[in-house]
Design a protein around this motif. Structure first.
Motif, short mmCIF file in Angstrom:
data_model
loop_
_atom_site.label_atom_id
_atom_site.label_comp_id
_atom_site.label_asym_id
_atom_site.label_seq_id
_atom_site.Cartn_x
_atom_site.Cartn_y
_atom_site.Cartn_z
N GLY A 10 -2.78 -0.96 12.59
CA GLY A 10 -2.99 0.46 12.92
C GLY A 10 -4.02 0.63 14.02
O GLY A 10 -4.57 -0.34 14.57
N PRO A 73 -1.12 5.10 4.53
CA PRO A 73 0.24 5.61 4.73
C PRO A 73 0.18 6.95 5.45
O PRO A 73 -0.76 7.73 5.24
CB PRO A 73 0.79 5.77 3.31
CG PRO A 73 -0.12 4.99 2.44
CD PRO A 73 -1.45 4.97 3.12
N THR A 74 1.17 7.26 6.26
CA THR A 74 1.14 8.49 7.05
C THR A 74 1.67 9.70 6.28
O THR A 74 1.49 10.82 6.71
CB THR A 74 1.95 8.33 8.35
OG1 THR A 74 3.20 7.76 8.02
CG2 THR A 74 1.23 7.44 9.34
N THR A 75 2.31 9.45 5.14
CA THR A 75 2.96 10.56 4.45
C THR A 75 1.97 11.60 3.91
O THR A 75 0.89 11.25 3.44
CB THR A 75 3.84 10.05 3.29
OG1 THR A 75 4.46 11.17 2.68
CG2 THR A 75 3.03 9.30 2.23
N ARG A 82 -1.84 5.20 -2.08
CA ARG A 82 -3.25 4.91 -1.78
C ARG A 82 -3.99 4.47 -3.05
O ARG A 82 -4.77 3.53 -3.03
CB ARG A 82 -3.92 6.14 -1.16
CG ARG A 82 -3.28 6.54 0.17
CD ARG A 82 -3.84 7.86 0.68
NE ARG A 82 -3.10 8.37 1.82
CZ ARG A 82 -1.96 9.06 1.75
NH1 ARG A 82 -1.43 9.36 0.57
NH2 ARG A 82 -1.35 9.47 2.84
#
Ligand SMILES: NC(=O)c1ccc[n+]([C@@H]2O[C@H](COP(=O)([O-])OP(=O)(O)OC[C@H]3O[C@@H](n4cnc5c(N)ncnc54)[C@H](OP(=O)(O)O)[C@@H]3O)[C@@H](O)[C@H]2O)c1
Length: 204
Positions: A10, A73-75, A82
């Motif tokens: 990332g 996570p991008t959601t 998480r």
């Protein structure tokens, strides 16, 4: 030092690798997609693995001095990714006898972050916030020397080297910080720990 980096593919993670190598550390990047790592160095080892697999994580963690996590996570939807990650990492830290860990969380978990933060945690981040808090609580265990890093809005701006740090709250008036500055703080904190068992607010 021997640093173990999670979320290394990332944006913050790539800065962690770059700064860590500049400082002469031995780095292990534990990633699900090794092809995403373009940096090359004799000091950098890339391992393919699943951050939800405690036994594999334990095995790979052994012998390291510190774990640096920029996992995220991008959601924005309801998920336990998480928290599950935090639980797995805490187990692996204990089983591998690596006590020191720094993880990136988010400033919206501070209680007093102003009207915008208050609004966001009740709207956009409503489903994400409990999972983020769950990740933190899984890591904040006895026997783990944790530091939780809570940035506000992240930018791709340059390193300012002038970011501000505060224990248990966001520095006054802080609303943004660059990913580079977050990574710089985390590497410095690994080298000279000053915030063990603290939640750190970081902002420009
Ligand atoms: N955006 C903001 O303004 C902001 C503000 C405060 C805090 N944060 C937090 O800061 C964190 C780091 O920021 P960033 O910009 O570096 O994020 P990023 O570029 O999206 O990087 C996230 C990292 O997490 C990994 N990851 C995500 N889901 C995974 C999964 N299921 N299994 C394994 N690895 C997974 C990604 O791996 P892959 O490359 O394999 O997907 C990537 O390495 C964010 O996750 C967020 O929680 C963000």
């Amino acid at each position: 030092m021997r640093l173990f980096v999670l979320g290394a593919t990332g944006a913050i993670g790539q800065h962690l690798l770059r700064i860590g190598l500049e400082h002469g550390h031995h780095l292990t990047a534990f990633v699900r997609s090794p092809s995403k790592i373009s940096q090359r160095s004799d000091l950098l080892k890339v391992i393919e693995g699943d951050v939800f697999n405690a036994s594999r994580l334990t095995q790979c963690l052994a012998g390291h001095d510190c774990v640096l996590s920029a996992f995220g996570p991008t959601t924005l939807r309801t998920t336990t990714l998480r928290r599950d990650f935090g639980r797995t990492l805490a187990l692996a830290l204990r089983n591998s006898n690596v006590p020191r860990v720094e993880i990136v969380s988010a400033a919206f978990l501070f209680p007093n972050i102003g009207i915008l933060g208050y609004f966001l945690t009740r709207t956009l981040f409503r489903k994400m916030a409990p999972d983020m808090a769950g990740m933190e609580s899984e890591i904040m265990q006895n026997g783990i020397d944790w530091t939780i890093v809570r940035p506000p809005r992240l930018t791709n701006g340059p390193a300012t080297h002038a970011y501000r740090i505060a224990d248990d709250h966001l520095p006054k008036g802080g609303t943004v910080v660059s990913r580079r500055d977050v990574a710089e703080f985390m590497i410095g904190e690994a080298e000279s720990p000053a915030h063990i068992r603290h939640i750190v607010g970081i902002a420009r």
